[in-house]
Design a protein around this motif. Structure first.
Motif, short mmCIF file in Angstrom:
data_model
loop_
_atom_site.label_atom_id
_atom_site.label_comp_id
_atom_site.label_asym_id
_atom_site.label_seq_id
_atom_site.Cartn_x
_atom_site.Cartn_y
_atom_site.Cartn_z
N GLU A 1 44.22 55.23 41.72
CA GLU A 1 42.94 56.52 41.43
C GLU A 1 41.73 55.60 41.68
OE1 GLU A 1 43.80 59.42 42.84
OE2 GLU A 1 41.59 60.20 42.82
N GLU A 2 41.11 54.87 40.84
CA GLU A 2 40.44 54.33 40.16
C GLU A 2 39.79 53.69 41.57
OE1 GLU A 2 39.45 52.29 36.74
OE2 GLU A 2 39.78 54.21 35.24
N GLN A 3 40.85 52.71 42.71
CA GLN A 3 39.90 52.08 43.63
C GLN A 3 39.00 52.73 44.16
OE1 GLN A 3 42.79 49.83 45.05
NE2 GLN A 3 43.86 49.60 43.72
N LYS A 4 38.94 53.96 44.44
CA LYS A 4 38.71 55.10 45.68
C LYS A 4 37.04 55.36 45.65
CE LYS A 4 42.55 58.19 45.85
NZ LYS A 4 43.50 59.42 45.14
N PHE A 5 36.68 54.97 44.74
CA PHE A 5 35.26 54.85 44.24
C PHE A 5 34.36 53.44 44.30
CE2 PHE A 5 34.97 57.94 41.46
CZ PHE A 5 36.56 59.23 41.23
N ALA A 6 35.17 52.96 45.10
CA ALA A 6 34.40 51.66 45.71
C ALA A 6 33.27 52.26 46.81
CB ALA A 6 35.43 50.93 47.22
N ASP A 7 33.69 53.30 46.95
CA ASP A 7 33.07 54.82 48.05
C ASP A 7 32.61 55.17 47.37
OD1 ASP A 7 32.10 56.56 50.43
OD2 ASP A 7 34.00 57.06 50.79
N PRO A 8 30.74 55.27 47.55
CA PRO A 8 29.80 56.38 46.89
C PRO A 8 29.67 57.10 47.24
CG PRO A 8 28.76 53.45 47.81
CD PRO A 8 30.73 54.10 48.01
N GLY B 1 31.77 74.96 28.29
CA GLY B 1 30.49 74.08 27.30
C GLY B 1 30.30 73.01 26.95
N THR B 2 30.83 71.81 27.75
CA THR B 2 30.56 70.41 27.32
C THR B 2 28.69 70.81 27.61
OG1 THR B 2 32.57 69.93 27.35
CG2 THR B 2 31.07 68.23 27.32
N THR B 3 27.73 69.34 26.94
CA THR B 3 26.83 69.07 27.43
C THR B 3 26.56 67.69 27.39
OG1 THR B 3 26.01 70.46 25.78
CG2 THR B 3 25.73 71.90 27.15
N THR B 4 26.95 66.94 26.76
CA THR B 4 27.14 65.50 26.63
C THR B 4 28.66 64.89 26.78
OG1 THR B 4 24.66 65.49 25.59
CG2 THR B 4 25.83 63.94 25.47
N ALA B 5 28.57 63.66 26.98
CA ALA B 5 29.69 63.57 26.93
C ALA B 5 29.16 61.53 27.27
CB ALA B 5 30.79 63.44 28.26
N MET B 6 30.37 61.03 26.47
CA MET B 6 30.51 59.43 26.60
C MET B 6 31.49 59.45 27.69
SD MET B 6 30.03 56.66 23.25
CE MET B 6 30.14 55.19 23.62
N VAL B 7 30.85 58.35 29.38
CA VAL B 7 32.42 58.45 29.98
C VAL B 7 32.47 56.70 30.43
CG1 VAL B 7 31.62 59.05 32.25
CG2 VAL B 7 30.92 60.76 30.45
N TYR B 8 33.90 56.89 31.08
CA TYR B 8 33.53 55.68 31.43
C TYR B 8 33.74 55.91 32.83
CZ TYR B 8 36.60 53.54 27.09
OH TYR B 8 36.37 52.96 25.95
N CYS B 9 33.12 54.52 33.79
CA CYS B 9 32.55 54.47 34.81
C CYS B 9 34.04 53.67 35.53
CB CYS B 9 31.89 54.11 35.78
SG CYS B 9 30.18 55.61 35.16
N THR B 10 34.18 53.34 36.56
CA THR B 10 34.90 52.84 37.02
C THR B 10 34.20 50.88 37.24
OG1 THR B 10 34.68 51.45 39.23
CG2 THR B 10 36.09 53.74 39.03
#
Ligand code: GUN
Ligand code: ZN
Length: 433
Positions: free
Chosen positions: A102-109, A127-136
């Protein structure tokens, strides 16, 4: 000046109820929150606040509903929205079979931008307003996430994943490329508006020693940045890490020796830590992210909150979508309670709601800005309806004015249906077009 008044049952925390008792809780039955220009101006009895707020400020009447600080999710993967609920695998197989595909699809902006919008819509709906997020691994994925967060005015922490081995070649960088791309993203996004950067080596298995050294160099160069990675989640992961890093004393030492352990470092899972690792985490103030739905879904193990808390390790709560199965931090709190039940540990509802708000803000060092309804804080607020469904309304009939009991039922039975409205920097969150 754009002012707004929220009327409802104000609930905010000054401290951890487990330690500070009643003093920790601020509850105002007929309360009001006056906000202007994205910040909280005043919180108090509605009768008082209304005398001071501008008469023409719009009023959002949430009477009967709870007004709390927006929830904070300390560990989540935005490229895994279509990985949630992937059947039948534990961590390493799950990564190879589902996640790395799935993460390979994120080469496409364009794909990255569309998913980033969906993801933010979904967080706010919950109700979530802040998150600590992993990208690819692709910087385009981080670019898309930061741009979407900026346009929504949300406080977010994110980083491009660094990984240079044990993954498909389309998902690997190199120590130098990972360093350069992360550094360029830091220059563009760290400290811009409400955004912060997290240096993100995925975990020891997918980084060579040279890459962890490069990540450590970034952490040293940019001490204001966060660090996020995974630690001690699964038995097979721990065994392979030991093989790959034979010189390291233990799993935590793999990160520590490269300068990746400190008060701004958040480690996902931390289930199978040794006593020595717990002691080192406590001494260096590394944060453990407890991801109950993920730990159950992937069969990783039961987090030992009491042990970490007693040792002085800061703990945060997180969904870990898409190993985790719910975006809802209410449902995540309910599953946390069940995991702790299995360990014969207690987790009262007031402590749980503290954790979702001020507790997570403290763990991330953001409590001067978010996590409490106090003058001067950023106006990220959620309005919750404890009677959102027929079954919840029916159950609440047996709750006679006991706030702790109401909150416990709300987290046990509630989810996005209980979220009446989310405010991001003082503005009602709307779904993207
Ligand atoms: N360890 C390394 N990557 C991941 C991930 O994406 N999810 C989980 N749960 N654990 C990980
Ligand atoms: Zn994770």
């Amino acid at each position: 000046m754009s002012a707004r008044l929220l009327l409802g049952r104000v609930l905010s925390f000054r401290d951890a109820p487990r330690e500070a008792g009643e003093r920790a809780v601020r509850y105002i039955e007929r309360g009001a929150v006056w906000i202007a220009d994205g910040r909280i101006v005043e919180v108090g009895e509605a009768a008082d606040v209304l005398t001071r707020a501008p008469a023409d400020a719009p009023r959002d009447d949430h009477s009967g509903k709870l007004l709390l600080p927006g929830f904070i999710d300390a560990h989540i993967h935005y490229p895994q929205t279509r990985v949630v609920g992937s059947y039948g695998a534990q961590l390493l197989d799950w990564l190879n079979k589902y996640t790395f595909v799935e993460e390979q699809k994120f080469a496409d902006p364009a794909h990255a931008a569309a998913v980033a919008e969906f993801f933010l819509d979904e967080l706010f709906r919950q109700g979530t307003t802040t998150a600590m997020v992993y990208c690819t691994v692709r910087p385009e994925s981080a670019e898309a996430f930061f741009a979407a967060s900026e346009s929504r005015g949300a406080r977010m922490i994110a980083g491009k994943v660094m990984m240079d081995r044990n993954a498909p070649s389309a998902l690997t960088d190199t120590p130098q490329r990972g360093y350069d791309e992360s550094k360029a993203l830091i220059a563009r996004w760290h400290g811009k508006g409400r955004l912060d950067y997290a240096i993100t080596p995925r975990f020891a298995i997918t980084s060579t020693p040279e890459q962890l050294e490069a990540a450590g160099a970034l952490a040293k160069e940019f001490p204001g940045c966060f660090v996020q990675t995974h630690l001690s989640e699964n038995d097979a992961e721990i065994a392979l890490t030991r093989e790959l890093y034979p010189q390291a004393r233990d799993y935590l030492d793999v990160y520590d020796r490269y300068g990746l352990l400190g008060p701004k470092s958040v480690f996902g899972h931390c289930i199978h830590l040794s006593d020595a690792e717990v002691a080192t985490m406590a001494a260096k103030r590394g944060v453990a992210a407890f991801c109950p739905t993920s730990n159950l879904f992937l069969g990783s193990g039961l987090f030992n909150e009491k042990r970490l808390q007693e040792a002085g390790v800061p703990v945060a709560l997180a969904t870990d979508i898409g190993g985790g199965t719910s975006y809802s931090l209410l449902q995540t709190a309910a599953e946390a309670y069940k995991v702790l039940q299995m360990n014969r540990q207690s987790w009262p509802a007031l402590q749980a709601f503290y954790q979702l708000t001020l507790g997570n803000a403290r763990a991330l060092g953001l409590d001067d800005r978010i996590g409490a309804l106090e003058p001067g804080r950023e106006a990220d607020i959620v309005a919750l309806n404890s009677r959102a469904t027929p079954a919840m309304a029916h159950r609440m009939e047996a709750v006679r004015g006991d706030l702790a009991e109401e909150l416990f039922v709300l987290m046990t039975m509630g989810d996005d249906r209980a979220v009446a409205q989310t405010y991001v920097a003082g503005t009602p969150a709307k779904a993207s077009a």
